[in-house]
Design a protein around this motif. Structure first.
Motif, PDB file in Angstrom:
ATOM      1  N   VAL A 149      15.066  42.028  28.833  1.00  0.00           N
ATOM      2  CA  VAL A 149      15.991  40.897  28.697  1.00  0.00           C
ATOM      3  C   VAL A 149      15.472  39.932  27.630  1.00  0.00           C
ATOM      4  N   GLY A 150      14.168  39.692  27.619  1.00  0.00           N
ATOM      5  CA  GLY A 150      13.574  38.827  26.603  1.00  0.00           C
ATOM      6  C   GLY A 150      13.748  39.378  25.199  1.00  0.00           C
ATOM      7  N   GLU A 151      13.572  40.687  25.045  1.00  0.00           N
ATOM      8  CA  GLU A 151      13.769  41.301  23.733  1.00  0.00           C
ATOM      9  C   GLU A 151      15.227  41.209  23.293  1.00  0.00           C
ATOM     10  N   GLU A 152      16.144  41.381  24.231  1.00  0.00           N
ATOM     11  CA  GLU A 152      17.570  41.305  23.898  1.00  0.00           C
ATOM     12  C   GLU A 152      17.966  39.889  23.470  1.00  0.00           C
ATOM     13  N   ILE A 153      17.464  38.874  24.170  1.00  0.00           N
ATOM     14  CA  ILE A 153      17.794  37.501  23.764  1.00  0.00           C
ATOM     15  C   ILE A 153      17.156  37.196  22.414  1.00  0.00           C
ATOM     16  N   GLY A 154      15.987  37.755  22.165  1.00  0.00           N
ATOM     17  CA  GLY A 154      15.352  37.577  20.861  1.00  0.00           C
ATOM     18  C   GLY A 154      16.181  38.174  19.734  1.00  0.00           C
ATOM     19  N   LYS A 155      16.741  39.356  19.964  1.00  0.00           N
ATOM     20  CA  LYS A 155      17.597  39.991  18.953  1.00  0.00           C
ATOM     21  C   LYS A 155      18.836  39.148  18.682  1.00  0.00           C
ATOM     22  N   ARG A 156      19.439  38.629  19.743  1.00  0.00           N
ATOM     23  CA  ARG A 156      20.652  37.820  19.575  1.00  0.00           C
ATOM     24  C   ARG A 156      20.352  36.508  18.857  1.00  0.00           C
ATOM     25  N   LEU A 157      19.178  35.949  19.103  1.00  0.00           N
ATOM     26  CA  LEU A 157      18.801  34.721  18.404  1.00  0.00           C
ATOM     27  C   LEU A 157      18.531  34.997  16.931  1.00  0.00           C
ATOM     28  N   LYS A 158      17.913  36.127  16.635  1.00  0.00           N
ATOM     29  CA  LYS A 158      17.655  36.488  15.241  1.00  0.00           C
ATOM     30  C   LYS A 158      18.960  36.672  14.474  1.00  0.00           C
ATOM     31  N   GLU A 159      19.987  37.225  15.141  1.00  0.00           N
ATOM     32  CA  GLU A 159      21.295  37.381  14.504  1.00  0.00           C
ATOM     33  C   GLU A 159      21.899  36.029  14.137  1.00  0.00           C
ATOM     34  N   LYS A 160      21.578  35.002  14.919  1.00  0.00           N
ATOM     35  CA  LYS A 160      22.107  33.660  14.663  1.00  0.00           C
ATOM     36  C   LYS A 160      21.134  32.802  13.861  1.00  0.00           C
ATOM     37  N   ASN A 161      20.080  33.429  13.326  1.00  0.00           N
ATOM     38  CA  ASN A 161      19.073  32.756  12.499  1.00  0.00           C
ATOM     39  C   ASN A 161      18.365  31.621  13.237  1.00  0.00           C
ATOM     40  N   ILE A 162      18.053  31.840  14.495  1.00  0.00           N
ATOM     41  CA  ILE A 162      17.282  30.879  15.285  1.00  0.00           C
ATOM     42  C   ILE A 162      15.904  31.494  15.515  1.00  0.00           C
ATOM     43  N   ASP A 163      14.861  30.802  15.042  1.00  0.00           N
ATOM     44  CA  ASP A 163      13.505  31.333  15.139  1.00  0.00           C
ATOM     45  C   ASP A 163      12.640  30.602  16.152  1.00  0.00           C
ATOM     46  N   THR A 164      12.997  29.362  16.484  1.00  0.00           N
ATOM     47  CA  THR A 164      12.166  28.538  17.349  1.00  0.00           C
ATOM     48  C   THR A 164      13.008  27.979  18.492  1.00  0.00           C
ATOM     49  N   VAL A 165      12.478  28.050  19.702  1.00  0.00           N
ATOM     50  CA  VAL A 165      13.163  27.506  20.874  1.00  0.00           C
ATOM     51  C   VAL A 165      12.171  26.710  21.718  1.00  0.00           C
ATOM     52  N   VAL A 166      12.712  25.944  22.653  1.00  0.00           N
ATOM     53  CA  VAL A 166      11.918  25.268  23.675  1.00  0.00           C
ATOM     54  C   VAL A 166      12.115  26.077  24.951  1.00  0.00           C
ATOM     55  N   PHE A 167      11.032  26.542  25.554  1.00  0.00           N
ATOM     56  CA  PHE A 167      11.140  27.402  26.734  1.00  0.00           C
ATOM     57  C   PHE A 167      11.220  26.555  27.995  1.00  0.00           C
ATOM     58  N   ASP A 168      12.264  26.783  28.782  1.00  0.00           N
ATOM     59  CA  ASP A 168      12.475  26.081  30.051  1.00  0.00           C
ATOM     60  C   ASP A 168      12.371  27.113  31.166  1.00  0.00           C
ATOM     61  N   ARG A 169      11.316  27.023  31.952  1.00  0.00           N
ATOM     62  CA  ARG A 169      11.114  28.007  33.023  1.00  0.00           C
ATOM     63  C   ARG A 169      11.967  27.708  34.242  1.00  0.00           C
ATOM     64  N   ASN A 170      12.699  26.604  34.211  1.00  0.00           N
ATOM     65  CA  ASN A 170      13.711  26.289  35.218  1.00  0.00           C
ATOM     66  C   ASN A 170      13.125  26.102  36.617  1.00  0.00           C
ATOM     67  N   GLY A 171      11.912  25.595  36.700  1.00  0.00           N
ATOM     68  CA  GLY A 171      11.295  25.337  37.994  1.00  0.00           C
ATOM     69  C   GLY A 171      10.538  26.511  38.572  1.00  0.00           C
ATOM     70  N   TYR A 172      10.635  27.678  37.946  1.00  0.00           N
ATOM     71  CA  TYR A 172       9.900  28.847  38.425  1.00  0.00           C
ATOM     72  C   TYR A 172       8.484  28.811  37.861  1.00  0.00           C
ATOM     73  N   LEU A 173       7.572  29.465  38.541  1.00  0.00           N
ATOM     74  CA  LEU A 173       6.220  29.580  38.023  1.00  0.00           C
ATOM     75  C   LEU A 173       6.222  30.457  36.777  1.00  0.00           C
ATOM     76  N   TYR A 174       5.372  30.124  35.823  1.00  0.00           N
ATOM     77  CA  TYR A 174       5.258  30.932  34.610  1.00  0.00           C
ATOM     78  C   TYR A 174       4.392  32.135  34.948  1.00  0.00           C
ATOM     79  N   HIS A 175       5.025  33.108  35.590  1.00  0.00           N
ATOM     80  CA  HIS A 175       4.311  34.254  36.129  1.00  0.00           C
ATOM     81  C   HIS A 175       5.322  35.361  36.361  1.00  0.00           C
ATOM     82  N   GLY A 176       4.917  36.591  36.228  1.00  0.00           N
ATOM     83  CA  GLY A 176       5.782  37.713  36.564  1.00  0.00           C
ATOM     84  C   GLY A 176       6.970  37.847  35.635  1.00  0.00           C
ATOM     85  N   VAL A 177       8.168  37.803  36.197  1.00  0.00           N
ATOM     86  CA  VAL A 177       9.401  38.036  35.446  1.00  0.00           C
ATOM     87  C   VAL A 177       9.615  36.957  34.387  1.00  0.00           C
TER      88      VAL A 177
END
Length: 120
Positions: free
Chosen positions: A77-105
């Protein structure tokens, strides 16, 4: 059982709101937020200034429907969102873990996006 579930959701919501106070996405550097449930993974890239979703990927899409919620699926899923962002010429994002621990999925989604060249 319901009370325990409500407590977990309440605690995650509290963490989420604490994080969201300091995270803000713009058109140049949008916010990439991850949602996971027991059955699905969803990632959105949002421009908070205009309130628009720039790109989204979910395991509910036909091509990704067979994926379960595990680390390997998170990476895909991460690779797919990366491909879609590259198509829109977006290289930098702010990562929001949405309250989940930065672990696993959640970490796998971030690593999958980084693999395609997205920086955060």
């Amino acid at each position: 059982m319901d009370k325990k579930r409500n407590d977990k959701d309440r605690k995650r919501f509290k963490r989420k709101m604490h994080i969201r106070k300091s995270i803000f996405g713009t058109a140049e550097r949008p916010r990439m937020t991850v949602f996971r449930s027991n059955k699905r993974i969803s990632v959105q890239v949002i421009d908070d200034v205009e309130g628009k979703t720039l790109a989204a990927v979910s395991t509910m899409e036909e091509a990704l429907r067979s994926l379960k919620v595990n680390v390997e699926s998170g990476a895909k899923v991460g690779e797919e969102i990366g491909k879609r962002l590259k198509e829109k010429n977006i290289d930098t994002v702010v990562f929001d873990r949405n309250g989940y621990l930065y672990h696993g999925v959640v970490k796998a989604v971030a690593d999958g996006a980084r693999k395609t060249g997205i920086k955060f």
